[in-house]
Scaffold this motif. Sequence first.
Motif, PDB file in Angstrom:
ATOM      1  N   ALA A 186      66.206 162.045  55.099  1.00 37.67           N
ATOM      2  CA  ALA A 186      65.827 160.588  55.873  1.00 37.67           C
ATOM      3  C   ALA A 186      64.797 160.857  56.478  1.00 37.67           C
ATOM      4  CB  ALA A 186      66.641 160.331  55.861  1.00 37.67           C
ATOM      5  N   ARG A 187      64.980 162.001  57.663  1.00 35.61           N
ATOM      6  CA  ARG A 187      63.596 161.590  59.013  1.00 35.61           C
ATOM      7  C   ARG A 187      62.389 162.325  57.102  1.00 35.61           C
ATOM      8  NH1 ARG A 187      67.052 165.204  61.806  1.00 35.61           N
ATOM      9  NH2 ARG A 187      67.395 163.640  62.787  1.00 35.61           N
ATOM     10  N   LEU A 188      62.053 162.961  57.069  1.00 33.42           N
ATOM     11  CA  LEU A 188      61.005 163.630  56.814  1.00 33.42           C
ATOM     12  C   LEU A 188      60.107 162.119  55.376  1.00 33.42           C
ATOM     13  CD1 LEU A 188      61.854 166.739  54.839  1.00 33.42           C
ATOM     14  CD2 LEU A 188      60.475 166.686  56.691  1.00 33.42           C
ATOM     15  N   ARG A 189      60.485 161.084  54.931  1.00 32.82           N
ATOM     16  CA  ARG A 189      60.184 160.522  54.843  1.00 32.82           C
ATOM     17  C   ARG A 189      60.285 158.911  55.199  1.00 32.82           C
ATOM     18  NH1 ARG A 189      63.233 155.303  54.735  1.00 32.82           N
ATOM     19  NH2 ARG A 189      65.279 156.334  54.829  1.00 32.82           N
ATOM     20  N   LYS A 190      60.845 158.680  56.380  1.00 34.38           N
ATOM     21  CA  LYS A 190      60.343 157.935  57.382  1.00 34.38           C
ATOM     22  C   LYS A 190      58.962 158.912  58.700  1.00 34.38           C
ATOM     23  CE  LYS A 190      65.045 155.985  58.205  1.00 34.38           C
ATOM     24  NZ  LYS A 190      66.169 155.973  59.317  1.00 34.38           N
ATOM     25  N   ALA A 191      59.006 159.846  58.704  1.00 36.64           N
ATOM     26  CA  ALA A 191      57.988 160.103  58.696  1.00 36.64           C
ATOM     27  C   ALA A 191      56.182 160.211  58.278  1.00 36.64           C
ATOM     28  CB  ALA A 191      58.098 161.907  59.080  1.00 36.64           C
TER      29      ALA A 191
ATOM     30  N   ARG B  29      65.139 165.467  40.218  1.00 40.45           N
ATOM     31  CA  ARG B  29      65.316 166.277  41.019  1.00 40.45           C
ATOM     32  C   ARG B  29      64.313 167.443  41.455  1.00 40.45           C
ATOM     33  NH1 ARG B  29      69.991 168.638  39.168  1.00 40.45           N
ATOM     34  NH2 ARG B  29      69.208 170.096  37.943  1.00 40.45           N
ATOM     35  N   GLU B  30      63.112 167.969  41.168  1.00 42.30           N
ATOM     36  CA  GLU B  30      62.409 168.764  40.557  1.00 42.30           C
ATOM     37  C   GLU B  30      61.107 168.721  41.496  1.00 42.30           C
ATOM     38  OE1 GLU B  30      61.594 170.660  36.415  1.00 42.30           O
ATOM     39  OE2 GLU B  30      63.445 171.650  36.721  1.00 42.30           O
ATOM     40  N   ALA B  31      61.067 167.105  41.421  1.00 44.56           N
ATOM     41  CA  ALA B  31      60.094 166.560  41.657  1.00 44.56           C
ATOM     42  C   ALA B  31      60.541 165.576  43.336  1.00 44.56           C
ATOM     43  CB  ALA B  31      59.697 165.064  40.859  1.00 44.56           C
ATOM     44  N   TYR B  32      61.291 165.772  43.513  1.00 45.55           N
ATOM     45  CA  TYR B  32      62.192 165.254  43.957  1.00 45.55           C
ATOM     46  C   TYR B  32      62.056 166.331  45.845  1.00 45.55           C
ATOM     47  CZ  TYR B  32      64.775 162.689  48.266  1.00 45.55           C
ATOM     48  OH  TYR B  32      65.720 162.705  49.486  1.00 45.55           O
ATOM     49  N   VAL B  33      62.344 167.655  44.422  1.00 45.90           N
ATOM     50  CA  VAL B  33      62.699 168.397  46.078  1.00 45.90           C
ATOM     51  C   VAL B  33      60.563 169.058  45.790  1.00 45.90           C
ATOM     52  CG1 VAL B  33      62.304 171.169  45.785  1.00 45.90           C
ATOM     53  CG2 VAL B  33      64.610 169.567  45.457  1.00 45.90           C
ATOM     54  N   ARG B  34      60.038 168.970  44.941  1.00 49.85           N
ATOM     55  CA  ARG B  34      58.362 168.787  45.626  1.00 49.85           C
ATOM     56  C   ARG B  34      57.857 168.160  46.517  1.00 49.85           C
ATOM     57  NH1 ARG B  34      57.885 169.741  39.626  1.00 49.85           N
ATOM     58  NH2 ARG B  34      57.120 167.474  40.430  1.00 49.85           N
ATOM     59  N   LEU B  35      58.408 166.960  46.724  1.00 50.34           N
ATOM     60  CA  LEU B  35      58.287 165.568  47.276  1.00 50.34           C
ATOM     61  C   LEU B  35      58.227 166.143  48.692  1.00 50.34           C
ATOM     62  CD1 LEU B  35      56.899 163.009  48.009  1.00 50.34           C
ATOM     63  CD2 LEU B  35      58.941 162.132  47.552  1.00 50.34           C
ATOM     64  N   LEU B  36      60.128 166.560  48.825  1.00 48.10           N
ATOM     65  CA  LEU B  36      60.562 166.844  50.117  1.00 48.10           C
ATOM     66  C   LEU B  36      60.063 168.135  51.104  1.00 48.10           C
ATOM     67  CD1 LEU B  36      64.343 166.346  49.465  1.00 48.10           C
ATOM     68  CD2 LEU B  36      62.653 165.037  51.004  1.00 48.10           C
ATOM     69  N   SER B  37      59.613 169.358  49.897  1.00 45.20           N
ATOM     70  CA  SER B  37      58.714 170.359  50.542  1.00 45.20           C
ATOM     71  C   SER B  37      57.525 170.152  51.013  1.00 45.20           C
ATOM     72  CB  SER B  37      58.674 171.573  49.261  1.00 45.20           C
ATOM     73  OG  SER B  37      59.971 171.955  49.072  1.00 45.20           O
ATOM     74  N   GLY B  38      56.655 168.691  50.460  1.00 51.07           N
ATOM     75  CA  GLY B  38      55.316 168.545  50.445  1.00 51.07           C
ATOM     76  C   GLY B  38      55.827 167.977  52.388  1.00 51.07           C
ATOM     77  N   TRP B  39      56.192 167.171  52.055  1.00 49.53           N
ATOM     78  CA  TRP B  39      56.353 166.145  53.447  1.00 49.53           C
ATOM     79  C   TRP B  39      56.810 167.446  54.438  1.00 49.53           C
ATOM     80  CZ3 TRP B  39      59.771 162.302  51.315  1.00 49.53           C
ATOM     81  CH2 TRP B  39      59.190 161.030  50.498  1.00 49.53           C
ATOM     82  N   ALA B  40      57.807 168.514  54.370  1.00 47.41           N
ATOM     83  CA  ALA B  40      58.412 169.515  55.067  1.00 47.41           C
ATOM     84  C   ALA B  40      56.787 169.685  56.028  1.00 47.41           C
ATOM     85  CB  ALA B  40      59.271 170.352  54.590  1.00 47.41           C
ATOM     86  N   GLN B  41      56.103 170.607  54.988  1.00 46.03           N
ATOM     87  CA  GLN B  41      54.863 171.152  56.161  1.00 46.03           C
ATOM     88  C   GLN B  41      53.930 170.294  56.178  1.00 46.03           C
ATOM     89  OE1 GLN B  41      53.365 172.965  51.599  1.00 46.03           O
ATOM     90  NE2 GLN B  41      54.648 174.094  51.568  1.00 46.03           N
ATOM     91  N   LYS B  42      53.743 169.176  55.644  1.00 46.66           N
ATOM     92  CA  LYS B  42      53.315 167.916  56.563  1.00 46.66           C
ATOM     93  C   LYS B  42      53.638 167.667  57.955  1.00 46.66           C
ATOM     94  CE  LYS B  42      50.772 163.707  55.434  1.00 46.66           C
ATOM     95  NZ  LYS B  42      50.878 161.985  54.679  1.00 46.66           N
TER      96      LYS B  42
ATOM     97  N   GLU C 185      57.647 169.288  62.609  1.00 48.74           N
ATOM     98  CA  GLU C 185      59.173 169.146  63.448  1.00 48.74           C
ATOM     99  C   GLU C 185      60.064 167.801  62.585  1.00 48.74           C
ATOM    100  OE1 GLU C 185      56.043 165.589  62.609  1.00 48.74           O
ATOM    101  OE2 GLU C 185      55.584 168.011  63.818  1.00 48.74           O
ATOM    102  N   ALA C 186      59.910 166.832  61.585  1.00 45.40           N
ATOM    103  CA  ALA C 186      60.958 166.600  60.737  1.00 45.40           C
ATOM    104  C   ALA C 186      61.646 167.054  60.303  1.00 45.40           C
ATOM    105  CB  ALA C 186      59.974 165.057  60.358  1.00 45.40           C
ATOM    106  N   ALA C 187      61.244 167.918  59.754  1.00 46.06           N
ATOM    107  CA  ALA C 187      61.886 169.492  59.077  1.00 46.06           C
ATOM    108  C   ALA C 187      62.861 170.437  60.027  1.00 46.06           C
ATOM    109  CB  ALA C 187      60.724 169.902  58.038  1.00 46.06           C
ATOM    110  N   ALA C 188      62.943 170.494  60.816  1.00 49.24           N
ATOM    111  CA  ALA C 188      63.370 171.404  61.404  1.00 49.24           C
ATOM    112  C   ALA C 188      64.159 169.775  62.619  1.00 49.24           C
ATOM    113  CB  ALA C 188      62.499 171.818  63.271  1.00 49.24           C
ATOM    114  N   GLY C 189      64.194 169.118  62.331  1.00 49.48           N
ATOM    115  CA  GLY C 189      64.999 167.874  62.819  1.00 49.48           C
ATOM    116  C   GLY C 189      64.467 167.478  64.144  1.00 49.48           C
ATOM    117  N   GLY C 190      64.340 168.122  64.867  1.00 49.06           N
ATOM    118  CA  GLY C 190      63.129 167.729  65.692  1.00 49.06           C
ATOM    119  C   GLY C 190      62.730 166.190  65.827  1.00 49.06           C
TER     120      GLY C 190
END
Length: 71
Positions: A8-13, A47-60, A63-68
């Motif tokens: 959720a944090r990644l999507r909101k970011a 699931r595969e597409a969602y994981v790719r999306l989440l990974s892209g957001w985590a790279q972008k 701080e959101a991916a780390a929980g901050g």
Amino acid sequence: MPPPEIRARLRKADGLTQDEVAAVFGVTRVAFHRWETGLATPRRRHREAYVRLLSGWAQKYPEAAAGGGRD
């Protein structure tokens, strides 16, 4: 796949709503909400597409991916 609170944090970011992401996947907001909260697992194709999306957001937004990131 990251834990639900990070998903959720990644999507909101990225400034997107559940409705917007659900529309991209061609599912209802309720179905997407269940994926995001961990109440359901997307089928393989999604699931595969969602994981790719989440990974892209985590790279972008590391701080959101780390929980901050802000909710």
